[in-house]
Design a protein around this motif. Structure first.
Motif, short mmCIF file in Angstrom:
data_model
loop_
_atom_site.label_atom_id
_atom_site.label_comp_id
_atom_site.label_asym_id
_atom_site.label_seq_id
_atom_site.Cartn_x
_atom_site.Cartn_y
_atom_site.Cartn_z
N SER A 260 -9.21 5.60 -2.55
CA SER A 260 -8.31 4.93 -2.44
C SER A 260 -8.49 3.70 -1.44
CB SER A 260 -7.17 5.91 -1.48
OG SER A 260 -5.93 5.07 -1.02
N ASP A 262 -6.39 2.83 0.67
CA ASP A 262 -5.64 3.09 1.85
C ASP A 262 -6.46 4.13 2.57
OD1 ASP A 262 -3.82 3.66 3.77
OD2 ASP A 262 -2.18 4.29 2.46
N ALA A 264 -5.85 5.36 5.09
CA ALA A 264 -4.66 6.55 5.64
C ALA A 264 -4.61 7.94 4.36
CB ALA A 264 -3.19 6.22 5.99
N GLU A 265 -4.83 7.50 3.28
CA GLU A 265 -4.80 8.54 2.20
C GLU A 265 -6.00 9.34 2.50
OE1 GLU A 265 -3.94 7.03 -1.56
OE2 GLU A 265 -1.91 6.38 -1.06
#
Length: 335
Positions: A260, A262, A264-265
């Motif tokens: 990802s 992101d 956070a993912e």
């Protein structure tokens, strides 16, 4: 074929030197060279003027001048040459022009498709030969409830290697860092031993054994070529948490851990894997299968054999063409 190549990028070089050619590796003052494979031998630079060399493999811009000076021959014209581009552009992504962009006689071999896409190589012939990794074998145990990461000089390289993202991963569980100059990390990131442990720069076999004890592998690189440590972790059978940048999406199926843009993912998946060893083991098996299918050593060596043979033949063809070119007499008529 007798090939001149400087020792650089240790993991890649060990794979390259595993081929069936004869490899001449110049000694460099101040650079320690590990034991070489059977077909490779260390040579003193002064020996090269008299050496028979069929092809030169370059990996740094300065090697072009070094090789011409030591051999007393022009690369591309007098001896077949290829340049291996290991890196993404350092100054200007998309528009940075390769230093060989005006040369048609020296092919540029990129180690990833992303690199070839992003470099402006102008008129130079370009080829992609993806990495090949000697299989370290299935070693994963995941017995330690910790995340592993391998970064050389993480403080100096900073955002390029995603060093600033490491505290987020350390919030999910302890982060164990391998690689050169990792001792500067705790102070730079403000993390205590409960969240960050610096393991250090280990010999390859020891690194593999220790890394495989960690529950999952973290690959936070923003702007580098595809790291060999990531592929090695996958071959060990580790689940991997990979920032979706550069070549990562080609190399890593999401089922191998998490992929990802992101962070956070990725951190959320790290938390899942740290709490669920069975799930970590299942995703690690997917990672190993994917890496073995795409980055096997036999395919790598076969690809290189083909490129070396083509480069040698193309050079020979150009030499024959120059020999056959008609010569003009003093009257301007071809003789």
């Amino acid at each position: 074929m007798k090939i001149l190549v400087w020792y650089l990028h240790g993991g890649w070089m060990q794979a390259f030197l595993s081929g069936s050619h004869e490899y001449l590796v110049p000694a460099e003052a101040g650079r320690v060279m590990p034991p070489l494979p059977a077909h490779a031998r260390r040579v003193e630079p002064g020996e090269l003027a008299e050496a028979e060399v069929d092809l030169v493999v370059l990996q740094r811009t300065e090697e072009l001048a070094w090789a011409e000076s030591l051999l007393g021959r022009r690369l591309g014209r007098d001896v077949a040459t290829v340049f291996v581009e290991h890196n993404t552009p350092k100054q200007s992504p998309v528009s940075e022009r390769h230093f060989l962009a005006e040369r048609t006689d020296i092919p540029i071999v990129h180690v990833t498709h992303f690199n070839r896409l992003i470099w402006d190589c102008g008129a130079a012939p370009t080829i992609v030969i993806e990495h090949g990794i000697p299989d370290p074998g299935q070693q994963y145990t995941g017995e330690l409830e910790a995340l592993g990461v391998v970064i050389n000089e993480p403080v100096r390289r900073g955002r390029v290697t995603g060093t600033d993202l490491l505290p987020a991963f350390a919030s999910a569980g302890r982060l164990d860092c391998f690689g050169i100059a990792g001792d500067r990390l705790p102070a730079a990131l403000g993390l205590g031993e409960d969240r960050l442990q610096v393991v250090g720069d280990l010999p390859t076999a020891h690194l593999h054994a220790e890394l495989a004890r960690r529950r999952a592998y973290v690959h936070p690189m923003r702007w580098t070529s595809l790291g060999l440590s990531l592929l090695e972790a996958m071959l060990l059978g580790m689940p991997v948490l990979v920032l979706d940048a550069t070549e990562a999406s080609r190399a890593v199926p999401p089922e191998a851990g998490a992929l990802s843009a992101d962070p956070a993912e990725l951190v959320a998946t790290a938390d899942i894997l740290l709490r669920d060893p069975d799930e970590a083991r299942r995703r690690g098996a997917v990672a190993r299968e994917a890496a073995a299918a795409r980055y096997g050593l036999p395919r790598f060596l076969d690809d290189w054999d083909a490129v070396l043979a083509d480069a040698h033949e193309a050079h020979a063809h150009r030499a024959r063409s120059r020999t056959r070119a008609p010569q003009l007499t003093t009257e301007g008529v071809a003789s």
